[in-house]
Write a protein that holds these residues in place. Structure first.
Motif, mmCIF file in Angstrom:
data_model
loop_
_atom_site.group_PDB
_atom_site.id
_atom_site.type_symbol
_atom_site.label_atom_id
_atom_site.label_comp_id
_atom_site.label_asym_id
_atom_site.label_seq_id
_atom_site.Cartn_x
_atom_site.Cartn_y
_atom_site.Cartn_z
ATOM 1 N N PHE A 399 7.332 -32.103 4.927
ATOM 2 C CA PHE A 399 7.330 -31.307 4.381
ATOM 3 C C PHE A 399 8.961 -30.780 3.086
ATOM 4 O O PHE A 399 9.616 -31.264 4.045
ATOM 5 C CB PHE A 399 6.959 -29.872 4.801
ATOM 6 N N ASP A 400 9.028 -30.971 1.882
ATOM 7 C CA ASP A 400 10.383 -29.820 1.338
ATOM 8 C C ASP A 400 10.376 -28.677 1.793
ATOM 9 O O ASP A 400 9.545 -27.985 1.220
ATOM 10 C CB ASP A 400 9.831 -30.518 -0.204
ATOM 11 N N LEU A 401 11.587 -28.507 1.941
ATOM 12 C CA LEU A 401 11.912 -26.734 1.214
ATOM 13 C C LEU A 401 12.820 -27.140 0.409
ATOM 14 O O LEU A 401 14.114 -27.910 0.676
ATOM 15 C CB LEU A 401 13.064 -26.353 2.476
ATOM 16 N N ILE A 418 20.191 -24.491 -5.069
ATOM 17 C CA ILE A 418 21.188 -25.132 -4.122
ATOM 18 C C ILE A 418 20.445 -26.331 -3.959
ATOM 19 O O ILE A 418 21.445 -27.457 -3.646
ATOM 20 C CB ILE A 418 20.911 -24.161 -3.131
ATOM 21 N N GLY A 419 19.373 -26.879 -3.175
ATOM 22 C CA GLY A 419 18.893 -28.101 -2.644
ATOM 23 C C GLY A 419 17.629 -28.091 -2.291
ATOM 24 O O GLY A 419 16.955 -27.251 -1.940
ATOM 25 N N ARG A 420 17.116 -29.619 -2.122
ATOM 26 C CA ARG A 420 16.002 -29.991 -1.309
ATOM 27 C C ARG A 420 16.267 -30.016 -0.057
ATOM 28 O O ARG A 420 16.539 -31.840 0.059
ATOM 29 C CB ARG A 420 15.565 -30.742 -2.546
ATOM 30 N N PHE A 421 14.953 -29.629 1.119
ATOM 31 C CA PHE A 421 15.714 -30.526 2.272
ATOM 32 C C PHE A 421 14.467 -30.843 2.639
ATOM 33 O O PHE A 421 13.892 -29.895 3.022
ATOM 34 C CB PHE A 421 15.840 -28.968 3.386
ATOM 35 N N THR A 422 14.547 -32.495 3.277
ATOM 36 C CA THR A 422 12.993 -32.811 3.651
ATOM 37 C C THR A 422 12.640 -32.628 5.198
ATOM 38 O O THR A 422 13.943 -33.712 5.788
ATOM 39 C CB THR A 422 12.449 -34.184 2.763
ATOM 40 N N ILE A 423 11.977 -32.549 5.401
ATOM 41 C CA ILE A 423 11.554 -32.303 7.426
ATOM 42 C C ILE A 423 11.285 -33.642 6.943
ATOM 43 O O ILE A 423 9.219 -33.900 6.739
ATOM 44 C CB ILE A 423 11.408 -31.147 7.980
ATOM 45 N N LEU A 448 28.265 -22.147 2.751
ATOM 46 C CA LEU A 448 27.894 -22.635 2.521
ATOM 47 C C LEU A 448 25.848 -23.105 3.241
ATOM 48 O O LEU A 448 26.409 -23.382 4.323
ATOM 49 C CB LEU A 448 28.631 -24.566 2.173
ATOM 50 N N PHE A 449 25.225 -22.640 2.595
ATOM 51 C CA PHE A 449 24.504 -23.090 2.909
ATOM 52 C C PHE A 449 23.747 -24.382 3.236
ATOM 53 O O PHE A 449 24.101 -25.168 2.855
ATOM 54 C CB PHE A 449 23.224 -22.637 1.463
ATOM 55 N N SER A 450 22.796 -24.382 4.541
ATOM 56 C CA SER A 450 22.113 -26.301 4.907
ATOM 57 C C SER A 450 21.056 -25.850 5.497
ATOM 58 O O SER A 450 20.596 -24.329 6.535
ATOM 59 C CB SER A 450 23.513 -26.812 5.228
ATOM 60 N N VAL A 451 20.068 -26.341 5.356
ATOM 61 C CA VAL A 451 19.155 -26.322 7.347
ATOM 62 C C VAL A 451 19.894 -27.306 8.842
ATOM 63 O O VAL A 451 20.411 -28.243 8.003
ATOM 64 C CB VAL A 451 17.519 -27.090 6.646
ATOM 65 N N ALA A 452 20.153 -26.394 8.791
ATOM 66 C CA ALA A 452 21.263 -26.937 10.666
ATOM 67 C C ALA A 452 20.302 -27.568 10.749
ATOM 68 O O ALA A 452 21.008 -29.645 10.919
ATOM 69 C CB ALA A 452 21.359 -25.738 11.351
ATOM 70 N N ASN A 453 19.388 -27.691 11.120
ATOM 71 C CA ASN A 453 18.552 -28.635 12.605
ATOM 72 C C ASN A 453 17.007 -28.098 12.297
ATOM 73 O O ASN A 453 16.720 -27.064 11.808
ATOM 74 C CB ASN A 453 19.076 -29.266 13.800
ATOM 75 N N LEU A 544 13.726 -33.788 14.966
ATOM 76 C CA LEU A 544 13.734 -33.954 13.548
ATOM 77 C C LEU A 544 14.628 -34.712 12.672
ATOM 78 O O LEU A 544 15.954 -33.676 12.403
ATOM 79 C CB LEU A 544 12.521 -33.147 12.912
ATOM 80 N N PRO A 545 14.109 -35.260 12.153
ATOM 81 C CA PRO A 545 15.694 -36.257 10.623
ATOM 82 C C PRO A 545 15.283 -35.409 9.925
ATOM 83 O O PRO A 545 14.356 -35.128 9.381
ATOM 84 C CB PRO A 545 15.368 -37.489 10.548
ATOM 85 N N ILE A 546 16.459 -34.860 9.172
ATOM 86 C CA ILE A 546 16.415 -33.616 7.944
ATOM 87 C C ILE A 546 17.006 -34.748 6.857
ATOM 88 O O ILE A 546 18.364 -35.196 6.948
ATOM 89 C CB ILE A 546 17.099 -32.977 8.199
ATOM 90 N N GLN A 547 16.416 -34.851 5.477
ATOM 91 C CA GLN A 547 16.467 -35.613 4.000
ATOM 92 C C GLN A 547 17.135 -34.237 3.736
ATOM 93 O O GLN A 547 16.890 -33.396 2.733
ATOM 94 C CB GLN A 547 16.542 -36.592 3.615
#
Length: 802
Positions: A399-401, A418-423, A448-453, A544-547
Motif C-alpha cells: 500500500f501507498d502512504l 511532501i512525498g509518496r511512500f510505498t510499503i 525532514l519528514f520520512s517513513v523511517a521503517n 519491509l522495503p520502502i520505496q
C-alpha cells in the motif's frame, strides 16, 4: 577538523567557527566578517562574495543574488514567476522541475532537502539544518548562568528575527541546561527588502515625473537605485531629519536627486509596519502565554534596526526590547555552538534543545473498505522535534502512504505534498487474515519528514495451541465484517525523541509487540503453586522495503553530476587563479624593476644596458595589454624568466654591495680575536697552557692564510666598479668564516683537563665516617632509603597533582 556554523542569508552570510576559546565569526579575504551572498560568473572563472557584489552593476546578466528563496521550488511556482520579473538574470527550468547550514523555520521539506543537496555538492558534511530562531535562542541561553533550575518555572523569552526577506518570531522556555521552543510563527514575505522596494517605487515614480526617466526598464539603473535606497534606509534609522538622495550619471548621463525623512518613510511603509504585530500575537496564542509571562524580548536581523519596527514590537509587549545579541552574527554563532555540541572534537557544556515542527503533517492512504481513502494527522504544528511515531495498519497487500501538509494555507508554497511512500512485500497471514504492519514515521534532526521503517508481524502458534489467539485488543481486529478494511491505526508511541531516544523508541515498540507473549513473576512472588500454562501466540517481526518518492527531490545521479561539475569548476577556478597570478607577477616585475632602474639600481648598470632594459620592459608592458592579455600560464612564466635573465645580475650586484661590508667586518673581527688568543698562548697565559704546541702552530698558520685571503679579496674588489660583477660574493665570505670557526675553535677553546684529588688519606677519611658517631651503634649508621614523596601520608581531602 573544523566545526563551523553557516548563516546563509538572503543578502549576506556569516560563518562562525568553534575554537578552544569559544565561537569566532571569521573574516573573509577582505577582512570583513559579512560576506555578500552573491556569485558572479565570468567567461572562465567565478567571483564570490565581495568580488561578485562589485560586479552586480557591471555584469548584470551573470551576477546571481537573492537566490535563498529559490531552493526547492518548482519553476511554475507563482513566487518564482513573480521573482523572475525582478531579477536581472534568467532562471532556467531544471530536469526535476526545481530552481536552482541554517534555514528559516518556515522552510518546507523540499526547501530543506534542496539546502542539504547544495551542502553535499559543496563538499560540506552537514551535521544539522537548524532553524534560525532556534540558533539565536541557543546563542542566547548557553552562556546564561542565572537560568532557573529544572524543577522551577522556566524563563520565557521571545526572539524576533526580521531579516532582509523574512520575518520570524519564536518563543522559548529556558531552564538550566535546557531550551524548549514553545511556538514559532512567521511571515515569509516581509523583510528589509520590502522596505527597500517601497522606497524604489516612490523614487521611480518621482524620477518619471521630474526627469522623464523610466527607471524600471533599465536593469542597471534599477540596481543602482536599490543600492542607494538601502543606504538611505539605514541613514534614516539613525537620523530623523531630511536626508538627500543623489545619483550621478543615473540614466542618459543625467544626475538625479531627491530627499526623504523618517516620518515620510514610516508613512510610506505603513502597510508593511501593520504586518509586524500578527505573528507576535499568533506566537503568544500558540504558546498560551500572557504578556506578563514574558521575561524579555530579544531582536536580531538587520530590519529590526528600523525604529518603527522596534516601536511596534515594544508596544505589543508593553515592555522595552533587548538588544544584547549581535543582530547580524547571532544565528551563525548559534549554529556553530550546535555543531560543536554534535561534534566529538569539542567538549561543550550540556544543553538540550527541543525544537518544533513548523507545519502539521497528515498521512493519506487508499482504503479497500467501501472504495474510500483513510487519513490521519501524524504531527501537529509546533509539536516537539525531533520526533517519531509508530502506526499500525492491517493490510493484505502492498500500500501507498502519501504525506502532505494538513493546512495548505499555512505553507508559503502552492503544493502541499511532501512525498509518496510505498510499503512493499505485504501479504496476508497463513490463515488469510490481514497482516499487522507497523510503520514508523519521523521528523529527523534536520526537520525532514520520512517513513523511517516498516515491519510486518507474523503470527506463529505454539504446539498444542489450536485456538487463534488475537495478538492485540484492537477493536478493528475483532470486527470480522470489516476484514478488508483494517486501516484503523494504533499509535504505539507519541513522544518526542532527542538524540539517544530513538533507540528507546525501538525498544518500546518491541515491548509493545511482544506484550502478553511471555509471563514473568514479580521479584517478590512465590511460585509454590504455579499457574496452569496458557496458549500463547508467538510473533515474528520482518522488515519491509520502502520505496520513497519525494516531490521536487534531486536524484542521487543528478547530485553526483553536480558534484562532478562543481569539482571541474573548482579546478578551473584554481587554474585561472594560477594563470592570473603568473600574469600579475610579470606586470609587477615590470613596474617594480623600472622604478628601481631610476633609483637603487642606477649605479649598478651601465647607461647602455639601462636603455636596452628599459626598452624591453616597455615592450613587455605593451604586450601585456595587447597580445598578452589572455595567454596560458606557461607563456607568462617564460616571459618573466626572460626578464629575470637580464635583471637578476643587476639585482645581485646591488644585494652584494649592500651586504658585503657587514660580513667582511664580521670576518675581520673573528680573525682578530683568534690572533689575540694565539698571542696570549705565546705569552704563556695560564688560560692556554694546556694546549698542544703542534696544534697551535697549525692554528696560527690557518689564521695567517685567512688574513691573506681576506686582504687579497678586498683589494681586488676595491679595484672594480659597481657595474661589474663582484670578485667575492657574500656566500663565499660566510663559508670562509664557518671554516675558520670549525678549524680553530675546537683547538683554542679546548677545556682544561680536570685535576683528580690525591688518594693518600682517603681510606682514613672513610674509616672516620664509617664508625659509630655520638654513641650510635654500627647497625644504625646506614640511613633508611628515601621514601617516594607520593607515598607520604597526606591530609584527608588533599588532591594529588600529577
Amino acid at each position: 577538523m573544523s566545526v563551523v556554523g553557516i548563516d546563509l542569508g538572503f543578502l549576506n552570510c556569516y560563518i562562525g567557527v568553534a575554537r578552544s576559546g569559544g565561537i569566532e565569526t571569521i573574516a573573509n579575504e577582505y577582512s570583513d566578517r559579512c560576506t555578500p551572498a552573491c556569485i558572479s560568473l565570468g567567461s572562465k572563472t567565478r567571483a564570490i562574495g565581495n568580488a561578485a557584489k562589485s560586479q552586480i552593476v557591471t555584469n548584470v546578466k551573470n551576477t546571481l543574488h537573492g537566490f535563498k528563496k529559490l531552493h526547492g521550488r518548482a519553476f511554475e511556482d507563482p513566487y518564482i514567476q513573480a521573482e523572475r520579473s525582478k531579477l536581472p538574470y534568467e532562471l532556467q527550468k531544471m530536469p526535476n522541475g526545481s530552481v536552482g547550514v541554517k534555514v528559516p523555520s518556515f522552510f518546507t521539506d523540499a526547501e530543506r532537502r534542496s539546502v542539504m543537496a547544495a551542502a553535499q555538492i559543496a563538499g560540506l558534511n552537514c551535521l544539522k539544518l537548524m532553524n534560525e530562531t532556534t540558533a539565536v535562542a541557543l546563542a542566547y541561553g548557553i552562556y546564561k548562568q542565572d537560568l532557573p533550575a529544572l524543577e522551577e518555572k522556566p524563563r520565557n523569552v521571545v526572539f524576533v528575527d526580521m531579516g532582509h526577506s523574512a520575518y520570524q518570531v519564536s518563543i522559548c522556555a529556558f531552564n538550566k541546561g535546557k531550551l524548549k521552543v514553545l511556538a514559532t510563527t512567521f511571515d515569509p514575505f516581509v523583510g528589509g527588502r520590502n522596505f527597500d522596494e517601497a522606497l524604489v517605487d516612490y523614487f521611480s515614480e518621482e524620477f518619471r515625473t521630474k526627469y522623464k526617466l523610466n527607471v524600471k526598464e533599465n536593469p542597471r539603473a534599477l540596481l543602482r537605485l536599490y543600492q542607494e535606497c538601502e543606504k538611505l534606509k539605514k541613514l534614516m534609522s539613525a537620523n530623523a531629519s531630511d536626508l538627500p538622495l543623489n545619483i550621478e550619471c543615473f540614466m542618459n548621463d543625467l544626475d538625479v536627486s531627491s530627499k526623504m525623512n523618517r516620518a515620510q518613510f514610516e508613512q510610506l511603509c505603513a502597510a508593511l509596519l501593520s504586518r509586524v504585530e500578527p505573528p507576535l500575537r499568533a506566537a503568544m496564542d500558540q504558546a498560551k502565554l500572557q504578556r506578563e509571562d514574558i521575561y524579555s524580548i530579544e531582536i536580531v536581523g538587520g530590519a529590526t534596526r528600523i525604529p518603527a519596527v522596534k516601536e511596534q514590537i515594544s508596544n505589543f509587549f508593553c515592555k522595552e526590547i533587548s538588544t544584547t545579541l549581535n543582530a547580524d552574527e547571532a544565528v551563525a554563532r548559534g549554529c556553530a555552538l550546535q555543531c560543536a555540541i554534535l561534534s566529538p572534537a569539542f567538549k561543550v557544556r550540556e544543553f538540550s534543545i527541543t525544537d518544533v515542527v513548523p507545519y502539521s503533517v497528515t498521512l493519506r492512504w487508499k482504503s479497500s473498505y467501501e472504495e474510500g481513502t483513510g487519513e490521519c494527522e501524524v504531527f501537529s504544528k509546533n509539536h516537539a522535534a525531533p520526533f517519531s511515531k509508530v502506526i499500525t495498519f492491517h493490510k493484505k497487500e502492498p500500500f501507498d502512504l502519501e504525506a502532505y501538509y494538513t493546512h495548505p494555507h499555512e505553507v508559503p508554497y502552492p503544493d502541499s505534498r511532501i512525498g509518496r511512500f510505498t510499503i512493499q512485500n505485504v501479504g496476508p497471514q497463513h490463515d488469510g487474515d490481514n497482516s499487522k504492519v507497523k510503520v514508523k514515521v519521523r521528523v529527523n534532526i534536520h526537520g525532514l519528514f520520512s517513513v523511517a521503517n516498516a515491519s510486518i508481524i507474523e503470527k506463529q502458534n505454539t504446539e498444542g495451541d489450536h485456538n487463534d489467539t488475537p495478538m492485540d485488543t484492537e477493536s478493528s481486529s475483532k470486527n470480522q465484517g470489516r476484514d478488508d478494511e483494517l486501516d484503523k491505526m494504533q499509535v504505539d508511541q507519541d513522544e518526542g525523541i532527542q538524540k539517544s531516544q530513538a533507540e528507546q523508541q525501538n525498544q518500546a515498540d518491541e515491548e509493545t509487540e511482544n506484550a502478553g507473549t511471555e509471563t514473568k513473576a514479580a521479584p517478590g512472588d512465590k511460585q509454590d503453586h504455579p499457574a496452569q500454562p496458557k496458549a500463547k501466540a508467538k510473533v515474528k517481526s520482518i522488515d519491509l522495503p520502502i520505496q520513497a518518492s519525494l516531490y521536487r527531490q534531486l536524484g542521487q545521479d543528478l547530485i553526483n553530476c553536480y558534484i562532478e561539475n562543481e569539482g571541474k569548476m573548482m579546478m578551473q577556478d584554481k587554474l585561472e587563479k594560477e594563470r592570473n597570478d603568473a600574469k600579475n607577477a610579470v606586470e609587477e616585475y615590470v613596474y617594480d624593476f623600472r622604478d628601481k632602474l631610476c633609483g637603487v639600481f642606477e649605479k649598478f648598470i651601465t647607461e647602455e644596458d639601462s636603455n636596452k632594459l628599459t626598452l624591453m620592459l616597455e615592450d613587455t608592458e605593451n604586450w601585456l595589454y595587447e597580445d598578452g592579455e589572455d595567454q596560458p600560464k606557461q607563456v607568462y612564466m617564460d616571459k618573466l624568466q626572460e626578464l629575470r635573465k637580464f635583471g637578476q645580475p643587476i639585482q645581485e650586484r646591488y644585494m652584494e654591495h649592500e651586504e658585503r661590508p657587514k660580513v667582511l667586518n664580521e670576518l675581520g673581527k673573528k680573525i682578530q680575536l683568534l690572533m689575540k688568543a694565539v698571542e696570549a698562548y705565546k705569552n704563556k697565559d695560564e688560560k692556554y697552557d694546556h694546549l698542544d704546541p703542534a696544534e697551535m702552530e697549525k692554528v696560527e698558520k690557518y689564521i695567517s692564510e685567512a688574513m691573506n685571503w681576506l686582504n687579497s679579496k678586498m683589494n681586488a674588489q676595491n679595484k672594480l666598479s659597481l657595474t661589474q660583477d663582484p670578485v667575492v660574493k657574500v656566500a663565499e665570505i660566510l663559508t670562509k668564516s664557518k671554516e675558520l670557526d670549525s678549524f680553530c675553535n675546537p683547538i683554542i677553546y679546548k677545556p682544561k683537563p680536570k685535576i683528580e684529588p690525591p688518594n693518600d688519606g682517603q681510606s682514613k677519611a672513610n674509616g672516620e665516617h664509617n664508625g659509630p658517631v655520638n654513641g650510635q651503634s654500627g647497625t644504625e649508621t646506614k640511613p633508611e632509603p628515601a621514601k617516594d614523596n607520593s607515598q607520604q601520608t597526606k591530609p584527608p581531602g588533599e588532591m594529588e597533582v600529577d
